[in-house]
Design a protein around this motif. Sequence first.
Motif, PDB file in Angstrom:
ATOM      1  N   GLY A   5       6.044 -25.984   0.291  1.00 30.81           N
ATOM      2  CA  GLY A   5       4.571 -26.824   0.930  1.00 30.81           C
ATOM      3  C   GLY A   5       4.288 -27.563   0.032  1.00 30.81           C
ATOM      4  O   GLY A   5       3.173 -28.495   0.640  1.00 30.81           O
ATOM      5  N   GLY A   6       4.620 -27.549  -0.960  1.00 32.71           N
ATOM      6  CA  GLY A   6       3.300 -28.894  -2.545  1.00 32.71           C
ATOM      7  C   GLY A   6       5.014 -29.844  -2.047  1.00 32.71           C
ATOM      8  O   GLY A   6       4.966 -30.106  -1.688  1.00 32.71           O
ATOM      9  N   ARG A   7       4.383 -30.508  -3.346  1.00 32.08           N
ATOM     10  CA  ARG A   7       4.721 -32.015  -3.547  1.00 32.08           C
ATOM     11  C   ARG A   7       5.247 -31.882  -4.929  1.00 32.08           C
ATOM     12  O   ARG A   7       4.626 -30.919  -5.852  1.00 32.08           O
ATOM     13  CB  ARG A   7       3.484 -33.359  -3.776  1.00 32.08           C
ATOM     14  CG  ARG A   7       3.172 -32.536  -1.826  1.00 32.08           C
ATOM     15  CD  ARG A   7       4.470 -33.854  -1.079  1.00 32.08           C
ATOM     16  NE  ARG A   7       3.540 -34.496   0.906  1.00 32.08           N
ATOM     17  CZ  ARG A   7       4.042 -34.419   1.678  1.00 32.08           C
ATOM     18  NH1 ARG A   7       5.291 -35.273   1.335  1.00 32.08           N
ATOM     19  NH2 ARG A   7       3.551 -34.705   2.720  1.00 32.08           N
ATOM     20  N   VAL A   8       6.327 -32.826  -5.240  1.00 28.74           N
ATOM     21  CA  VAL A   8       7.257 -32.908  -6.675  1.00 28.74           C
ATOM     22  C   VAL A   8       5.746 -33.820  -7.494  1.00 28.74           C
ATOM     23  O   VAL A   8       5.314 -33.512  -9.198  1.00 28.74           O
ATOM     24  CB  VAL A   8       7.857 -34.296  -6.673  1.00 28.74           C
ATOM     25  CG1 VAL A   8       8.585 -34.737  -7.989  1.00 28.74           C
ATOM     26  CG2 VAL A   8       8.980 -33.642  -5.746  1.00 28.74           C
ATOM     27  N   GLY A   9       4.377 -34.334  -6.759  1.00 32.72           N
ATOM     28  CA  GLY A   9       3.138 -34.987  -7.411  1.00 32.72           C
ATOM     29  C   GLY A   9       2.981 -33.526  -8.399  1.00 32.72           C
ATOM     30  O   GLY A   9       1.489 -33.685  -9.119  1.00 32.72           O
ATOM     31  N   ASP A  10       2.255 -32.383  -7.513  1.00 38.67           N
ATOM     32  CA  ASP A  10       1.410 -31.631  -8.288  1.00 38.67           C
ATOM     33  C   ASP A  10       2.065 -30.820  -9.045  1.00 38.67           C
ATOM     34  O   ASP A  10       1.497 -30.602  -9.866  1.00 38.67           O
ATOM     35  CB  ASP A  10       1.807 -30.696  -7.383  1.00 38.67           C
ATOM     36  CG  ASP A  10       0.981 -31.022  -6.264  1.00 38.67           C
ATOM     37  OD1 ASP A  10       0.613 -31.456  -5.749  1.00 38.67           O
ATOM     38  OD2 ASP A  10       1.720 -29.836  -4.776  1.00 38.67           O
ATOM     39  N   TYR A  39       3.517 -37.168 -15.293  1.00 36.45           N
ATOM     40  CA  TYR A  39       1.942 -37.861 -14.941  1.00 36.45           C
ATOM     41  C   TYR A  39       2.360 -38.225 -13.857  1.00 36.45           C
ATOM     42  O   TYR A  39       3.612 -38.975 -12.492  1.00 36.45           O
ATOM     43  CB  TYR A  39       1.897 -39.149 -16.185  1.00 36.45           C
ATOM     44  CG  TYR A  39       3.099 -40.114 -15.466  1.00 36.45           C
ATOM     45  CD1 TYR A  39       3.660 -41.146 -14.521  1.00 36.45           C
ATOM     46  CD2 TYR A  39       4.380 -40.550 -16.108  1.00 36.45           C
ATOM     47  CE1 TYR A  39       3.427 -42.051 -14.633  1.00 36.45           C
ATOM     48  CE2 TYR A  39       5.170 -41.189 -16.051  1.00 36.45           C
ATOM     49  CZ  TYR A  39       4.626 -42.097 -14.989  1.00 36.45           C
ATOM     50  OH  TYR A  39       5.982 -43.546 -14.669  1.00 36.45           O
ATOM     51  N   GLY A  40       1.209 -37.939 -13.336  1.00 37.55           N
ATOM     52  CA  GLY A  40       0.876 -38.528 -11.381  1.00 37.55           C
ATOM     53  C   GLY A  40      -0.440 -37.707 -10.518  1.00 37.55           C
ATOM     54  O   GLY A  40      -0.791 -37.105 -11.674  1.00 37.55           O
ATOM     55  N   LYS A  41      -0.431 -38.192  -9.792  1.00 38.04           N
ATOM     56  CA  LYS A  41      -1.270 -37.812  -8.965  1.00 38.04           C
ATOM     57  C   LYS A  41      -1.331 -36.495  -8.233  1.00 38.04           C
ATOM     58  O   LYS A  41      -0.051 -36.599  -7.161  1.00 38.04           O
ATOM     59  CB  LYS A  41      -2.472 -38.328  -7.968  1.00 38.04           C
ATOM     60  CG  LYS A  41      -2.791 -39.784  -8.711  1.00 38.04           C
ATOM     61  CD  LYS A  41      -3.767 -40.800  -7.382  1.00 38.04           C
ATOM     62  CE  LYS A  41      -3.918 -41.523  -8.180  1.00 38.04           C
ATOM     63  NZ  LYS A  41      -4.847 -42.467  -7.606  1.00 38.04           N
ATOM     64  N   PRO A  42      -2.205 -35.182  -7.442  1.00 40.45           N
ATOM     65  CA  PRO A  42      -1.187 -34.248  -6.690  1.00 40.45           C
ATOM     66  C   PRO A  42      -1.035 -34.943  -5.642  1.00 40.45           C
ATOM     67  O   PRO A  42      -2.079 -36.359  -4.873  1.00 40.45           O
ATOM     68  CB  PRO A  42      -2.065 -33.360  -7.498  1.00 40.45           C
ATOM     69  CG  PRO A  42      -3.225 -33.456  -7.521  1.00 40.45           C
ATOM     70  CD  PRO A  42      -2.868 -35.603  -8.272  1.00 40.45           C
ATOM     71  N   GLY A  43      -0.019 -34.378  -4.492  1.00 39.12           N
ATOM     72  CA  GLY A  43      -0.115 -33.949  -3.349  1.00 39.12           C
ATOM     73  C   GLY A  43       0.723 -36.029  -3.199  1.00 39.12           C
ATOM     74  O   GLY A  43       0.717 -35.670  -2.193  1.00 39.12           O
ATOM     75  N   ARG A  44       1.704 -35.781  -3.978  1.00 36.13           N
ATOM     76  CA  ARG A  44       2.538 -37.328  -3.921  1.00 36.13           C
ATOM     77  C   ARG A  44       3.705 -36.594  -3.917  1.00 36.13           C
ATOM     78  O   ARG A  44       3.912 -36.468  -4.721  1.00 36.13           O
ATOM     79  CB  ARG A  44       2.287 -38.357  -5.038  1.00 36.13           C
ATOM     80  CG  ARG A  44       0.120 -38.883  -5.133  1.00 36.13           C
ATOM     81  CD  ARG A  44       0.088 -39.557  -3.424  1.00 36.13           C
ATOM     82  NE  ARG A  44      -1.289 -39.699  -3.480  1.00 36.13           N
ATOM     83  CZ  ARG A  44      -2.113 -41.206  -3.987  1.00 36.13           C
ATOM     84  NH1 ARG A  44      -0.850 -41.988  -5.277  1.00 36.13           N
ATOM     85  NH2 ARG A  44      -2.484 -41.475  -4.319  1.00 36.13           N
ATOM     86  N   GLY A  45       4.139 -37.463  -3.550  1.00 32.55           N
ATOM     87  CA  GLY A  45       6.123 -37.253  -3.732  1.00 32.55           C
ATOM     88  C   GLY A  45       6.730 -36.344  -2.570  1.00 32.55           C
ATOM     89  O   GLY A  45       6.093 -35.936  -1.885  1.00 32.55           O
ATOM     90  N   PRO A  46       7.209 -36.413  -2.777  1.00 29.72           N
ATOM     91  CA  PRO A  46       8.375 -35.328  -1.636  1.00 29.72           C
ATOM     92  C   PRO A  46       7.996 -33.708  -1.211  1.00 29.72           C
ATOM     93  O   PRO A  46       7.635 -33.219  -3.280  1.00 29.72           O
ATOM     94  CB  PRO A  46       9.738 -35.214  -2.312  1.00 29.72           C
ATOM     95  CG  PRO A  46      10.127 -36.702  -2.674  1.00 29.72           C
ATOM     96  CD  PRO A  46       8.906 -36.765  -3.480  1.00 29.72           C
TER      97      PRO A  46
END
Length: 272
Positions: A146-151, A190-197
């Motif tokens: 249920g998380g995201r790739v951005g995590d 690199y990136g922000k959590p909660g983003r992406g597939p």
Amino acid sequence: MAFARLEIKTPEQVLVMREAGLVVGRTLELLRDAVRPGITTGELDRIAEEHIRSQGATPSFLGYGEPPFPASICASVNDEVVHGIPGDRVLREGDVISIDCGAIVDGWHGDAAITVPVGEIAPEVAELLRVTEEALWRGLAAVRLGGRVGDISHAIESYVREQGAYGITEGYTGHGIGSAMHLDPDVPNYGKPGRGPRLKRGLALAVEPMITLGTSDTDLADDEWTVLTSDGSWAAHFEHTFALTDNGVWVLTALDGGAARLGDLYGGPATA
């Protein structure tokens, strides 16, 4: 935001990917033991191809892409970040070599990488290797159903930034994997959590931080494959393939499934 359709594996397909992952993991351990001053990168490639084929698997990299990659491993030395072509280069005391390896079993892929010291290396280079490998495991430990790739991306970046002024390469990322070596989605370092597939059961990803002692900028060599740091700083690269199951993360290219590292960071490895 719409995302590309992701390949979701059945438990049976994940089990075949585990077979491919074990071939990759065992090949990398064989190569780790073979690295020494005086050996050539071409000799390491021959060891890898012979072992992969002896396991009934096929090298993923050989003939891949355009121009076709001419070897079974990528062998990237010192300031070479990734995709180095094995050949007659002789490893010397104090070098580091990043070895990327892929294998196919019954049409399903495994992909992983390690960076290995050649004899004694400088303390700052040893710390680079430690930070890069730990960043990989921090990324894997961030995976949740249920998380995201951005995590994953955020966990890698956050850890690296906490450790010092390292470069995080931006043009080369982790990726989806399964019936092909490279699938959607990209997995940036690199990136922000909660983003992406969204991370779903049956999704398989290859996570691979590539970290440098200097710049994040890279150049492509004349061979059209080897990626080097623009400022000549040394680089490290670690990678694992994982699948997400009902029980959590199963690191398919780790011989223990991730038990030793995820036992502390995540609560234990998963199985199909």
